[in-house]
Design a protein around this motif. Structure first.
Motif, PDB file in Angstrom:
ATOM      1  N   TYR A 252     -21.493  11.438 -80.613  1.00 44.49           N
ATOM      2  CA  TYR A 252     -21.456  11.054 -79.196  1.00 44.49           C
ATOM      3  C   TYR A 252     -22.453  11.804 -78.332  1.00 44.49           C
ATOM      4  CZ  TYR A 252     -17.137   8.484 -80.155  1.00 44.49           C
ATOM      5  OH  TYR A 252     -16.204   7.598 -80.646  1.00 44.49           O
ATOM      6  N   ASN A 253     -23.009  12.889 -78.840  1.00 43.48           N
ATOM      7  CA  ASN A 253     -23.976  13.656 -78.053  1.00 43.48           C
ATOM      8  C   ASN A 253     -25.376  13.051 -78.080  1.00 43.48           C
ATOM      9  OD1 ASN A 253     -22.123  15.673 -77.259  1.00 43.48           O
ATOM     10  ND2 ASN A 253     -22.369  16.714 -79.224  1.00 43.48           N
ATOM     11  N   ASN A 254     -25.562  12.001 -78.878  1.00 47.14           N
ATOM     12  CA  ASN A 254     -26.894  11.422 -78.996  1.00 47.14           C
ATOM     13  C   ASN A 254     -26.894   9.924 -78.700  1.00 47.14           C
ATOM     14  OD1 ASN A 254     -28.913  13.537 -80.092  1.00 47.14           O
ATOM     15  ND2 ASN A 254     -27.026  13.924 -81.231  1.00 47.14           N
ATOM     16  N   GLU A 255     -28.084   9.448 -78.306  1.00 46.99           N
ATOM     17  CA  GLU A 255     -28.222   8.058 -77.878  1.00 46.99           C
ATOM     18  C   GLU A 255     -27.897   7.062 -78.991  1.00 46.99           C
ATOM     19  OE1 GLU A 255     -32.190   7.748 -76.458  1.00 46.99           O
ATOM     20  OE2 GLU A 255     -31.815   8.931 -74.640  1.00 46.99           O
ATOM     21  N   SER A 256     -27.965   7.515 -80.230  1.00 48.63           N
ATOM     22  CA  SER A 256     -27.713   6.615 -81.363  1.00 48.63           C
ATOM     23  C   SER A 256     -26.299   6.047 -81.364  1.00 48.63           C
ATOM     24  CB  SER A 256     -27.978   7.342 -82.683  1.00 48.63           C
ATOM     25  OG  SER A 256     -27.160   8.500 -82.782  1.00 48.63           O
ATOM     26  N   SER A 257     -25.388   6.667 -80.625  1.00 49.51           N
ATOM     27  CA  SER A 257     -24.000   6.197 -80.587  1.00 49.51           C
ATOM     28  C   SER A 257     -23.727   5.241 -79.430  1.00 49.51           C
ATOM     29  CB  SER A 257     -23.042   7.394 -80.497  1.00 49.51           C
ATOM     30  OG  SER A 257     -23.210   8.074 -79.263  1.00 49.51           O
ATOM     31  N   ALA A 258     -24.769   4.783 -78.749  1.00 46.05           N
ATOM     32  CA  ALA A 258     -24.579   3.956 -77.544  1.00 46.05           C
ATOM     33  C   ALA A 258     -23.740   2.711 -77.814  1.00 46.05           C
ATOM     34  CB  ALA A 258     -25.935   3.565 -76.966  1.00 46.05           C
ATOM     35  N   LEU A 259     -24.048   1.995 -78.897  1.00 46.59           N
ATOM     36  CA  LEU A 259     -23.300   0.771 -79.203  1.00 46.59           C
ATOM     37  C   LEU A 259     -21.860   1.075 -79.595  1.00 46.59           C
ATOM     38  CD1 LEU A 259     -26.031  -1.260 -81.107  1.00 46.59           C
ATOM     39  CD2 LEU A 259     -24.983  -1.880 -78.927  1.00 46.59           C
ATOM     40  N   VAL A 260     -21.644   2.202 -80.268  1.00 48.41           N
ATOM     41  CA  VAL A 260     -20.284   2.614 -80.618  1.00 48.41           C
ATOM     42  C   VAL A 260     -19.484   2.867 -79.338  1.00 48.41           C
ATOM     43  CG1 VAL A 260     -18.874   4.372 -81.736  1.00 48.41           C
ATOM     44  CG2 VAL A 260     -20.984   3.598 -82.821  1.00 48.41           C
ATOM     45  N   LYS A 261     -20.091   3.570 -78.392  1.00 51.30           N
ATOM     46  CA  LYS A 261     -19.406   3.856 -77.123  1.00 51.30           C
ATOM     47  C   LYS A 261     -19.056   2.570 -76.392  1.00 51.30           C
ATOM     48  CE  LYS A 261     -21.757   8.276 -76.307  1.00 51.30           C
ATOM     49  NZ  LYS A 261     -22.770   8.958 -75.460  1.00 51.30           N
ATOM     50  N   MET A 262     -19.983   1.613 -76.375  1.00 52.86           N
ATOM     51  CA  MET A 262     -19.727   0.334 -75.713  1.00 52.86           C
ATOM     52  C   MET A 262     -18.574  -0.407 -76.388  1.00 52.86           C
ATOM     53  SD  MET A 262     -23.689  -0.843 -75.085  1.00 52.86           S
ATOM     54  CE  MET A 262     -23.288  -2.392 -74.257  1.00 52.86           C
ATOM     55  N   TYR A 263     -18.589  -0.406 -77.713  1.00 49.77           N
ATOM     56  CA  TYR A 263     -17.532  -1.078 -78.481  1.00 49.77           C
ATOM     57  C   TYR A 263     -16.171  -0.437 -78.224  1.00 49.77           C
ATOM     58  CZ  TYR A 263     -14.711  -1.838 -82.735  1.00 49.77           C
ATOM     59  OH  TYR A 263     -13.697  -2.097 -83.617  1.00 49.77           O
ATOM     60  N   LEU A 264     -16.084   0.890 -78.384  1.00 51.76           N
ATOM     61  CA  LEU A 264     -14.812   1.584 -78.206  1.00 51.76           C
ATOM     62  C   LEU A 264     -14.362   1.585 -76.753  1.00 51.76           C
ATOM     63  CD1 LEU A 264     -15.206   4.643 -80.606  1.00 51.76           C
ATOM     64  CD2 LEU A 264     -13.863   2.570 -80.973  1.00 51.76           C
ATOM     65  N   GLY A 265     -15.314   1.434 -75.840  1.00 58.53           N
ATOM     66  CA  GLY A 265     -14.983   1.364 -74.420  1.00 58.53           C
ATOM     67  C   GLY A 265     -14.527  -0.016 -73.979  1.00 58.53           C
TER      68      GLY A 265
ATOM     69  N   ALA B   5     -19.414  -4.599 -86.118  1.00 60.56           N
ATOM     70  CA  ALA B   5     -18.971  -3.276 -85.672  1.00 60.56           C
ATOM     71  C   ALA B   5     -19.430  -2.194 -86.644  1.00 60.56           C
ATOM     72  CB  ALA B   5     -17.446  -3.256 -85.538  1.00 60.56           C
ATOM     73  N   ALA B   6     -19.386  -2.509 -87.937  1.00 58.26           N
ATOM     74  CA  ALA B   6     -19.850  -1.533 -88.932  1.00 58.26           C
ATOM     75  C   ALA B   6     -21.308  -1.168 -88.685  1.00 58.26           C
ATOM     76  CB  ALA B   6     -19.671  -2.090 -90.335  1.00 58.26           C
ATOM     77  N   ALA B   7     -22.109  -2.148 -88.289  1.00 62.04           N
ATOM     78  CA  ALA B   7     -23.534  -1.894 -88.056  1.00 62.04           C
ATOM     79  C   ALA B   7     -23.749  -0.896 -86.921  1.00 62.04           C
ATOM     80  CB  ALA B   7     -24.258  -3.202 -87.741  1.00 62.04           C
ATOM     81  N   PHE B   8     -22.887  -0.949 -85.892  1.00 62.66           N
ATOM     82  CA  PHE B   8     -23.016   0.016 -84.788  1.00 62.66           C
ATOM     83  C   PHE B   8     -22.931   1.448 -85.323  1.00 62.66           C
ATOM     84  CE2 PHE B   8     -20.603  -3.215 -81.877  1.00 62.66           C
ATOM     85  CZ  PHE B   8     -21.705  -4.051 -81.893  1.00 62.66           C
ATOM     86  N   TYR B   9     -21.951   1.676 -86.188  1.00 61.73           N
ATOM     87  CA  TYR B   9     -21.713   3.020 -86.728  1.00 61.73           C
ATOM     88  C   TYR B   9     -22.789   3.412 -87.748  1.00 61.73           C
ATOM     89  CZ  TYR B   9     -17.056   2.836 -84.611  1.00 61.73           C
ATOM     90  OH  TYR B   9     -16.014   2.763 -83.717  1.00 61.73           O
ATOM     91  N   THR B  10     -23.258   2.441 -88.517  1.00 57.56           N
ATOM     92  CA  THR B  10     -24.301   2.722 -89.502  1.00 57.56           C
ATOM     93  C   THR B  10     -25.575   3.194 -88.828  1.00 57.56           C
ATOM     94  OG1 THR B  10     -23.402   1.120 -91.078  1.00 57.56           O
ATOM     95  CG2 THR B  10     -25.703   1.726 -91.344  1.00 57.56           C
ATOM     96  N   VAL B  11     -25.954   2.552 -87.737  1.00 55.85           N
ATOM     97  CA  VAL B  11     -27.148   2.953 -86.982  1.00 55.85           C
ATOM     98  C   VAL B  11     -27.028   4.397 -86.520  1.00 55.85           C
ATOM     99  CG1 VAL B  11     -28.377   2.608 -84.804  1.00 55.85           C
ATOM    100  CG2 VAL B  11     -27.834   0.641 -86.248  1.00 55.85           C
TER     101      VAL B  11
END
Length: 219
Positions: A42-55, A70-76
């Motif tokens: 969560y400290n890096n921009e790579s988690s942006a899609l994960v944050k959007m999904y979980l939000g 959804a798996a692709a968000f986390y894989t990235v």
């Protein structure tokens, strides 16, 4: 020479972060070079899609985003973390301890699919990340199994009773029940080490769970 790579896996509220940190200290005290990771990052921009999904930005229900998307968000997020932060450590023999990893996709996303598709999803997930994307494959996966009603109590305590602070997964008890089914299936099929963290409807002590983990690592 690649380092020893250990993943601590489990549902929300299972104590993964605590046990991963204890394990990190154990290796450090032995004089090992060790690095602890936490996913999503969560400290890096790579988690942006994960944050959007979980939000809930893509829908209020986890199933609004299918298992593969959804798996692709986390894989990235994982491949970005690996290439940017810990690839060199891993290749130089550092002990890597991860609080969650690609195994979480199998637990959380596979549960959205019919059980008849679980084996093919596991094959897809492992091939995509370890063979195609080429993030490192863990040497040991330890699954901390907590009864969902116990984990829900712990999560409510974490947020001081404010249910609005729970993310898309945490607030959906039925979804977490399905995730536990997929986790137990995957643990059996893939040879994850399952450690039961509850007894008589309560969490076992942090120390007792830690001893079990160390027995697995040292055994």
């Amino acid at each position: 020479m690649a380092g020893k790579f250990i993943v601590i896996e489990g549902l929300d509220g299972s104590g993964k972060a605590t046990q991963a940190e204890i394990l990190r200290k154990v290796f450090e005290e032995k004089g090992e070079k060790v690095r602890k990771l936490t996913f999503p990052d969560y400290n890096n921009e790579s988690s942006a899609l994960v944050k959007m999904y979980l939000g809930g930005e893509f829908g209020d229900n986890p199933s609004d985003v299918n298992a593969y998307a959804a798996a692709a968000f986390y894989t990235v997020d994982r491949i970005a973390s690996y290439l940017k932060f810990w690839k060199e450590d891993y290749e130089n023999g550092t002990v890597i301890i991860a609080d969650r990893y690609s195994t979480s996709n199998i637990i959380y996303q596979m549960s959205k699919l019919p059980e008849s598709e679980w084996d093919s999803y596991i094959d897809f997930q492992e091939d995509f990340e370890y063979n195609k994307i080429k993030v490192p494959k863990p040497d040991k996966i330890i699954y901390l199994d907590v009864e969902p009603d116990v984990s829900q109590r712990l999560l409510s305590g974490r947020y001081s009773g404010d249910e609005s602070k729970k993310d898309l997964h945490e607030k959906n008890v039925n979804f977490l029940l399905e995730c536990r089914k997929s986790a137990l299936y995957a643990a059996e099929k893939l040879g994850w080490v399952r450690i039961s963290c509850t007894e008589n409807g309560e969490m076992r002590s942090i120390e007792d769970i830690s001893k079990d983990i160390l027995n697995v690592i040292e055994g």
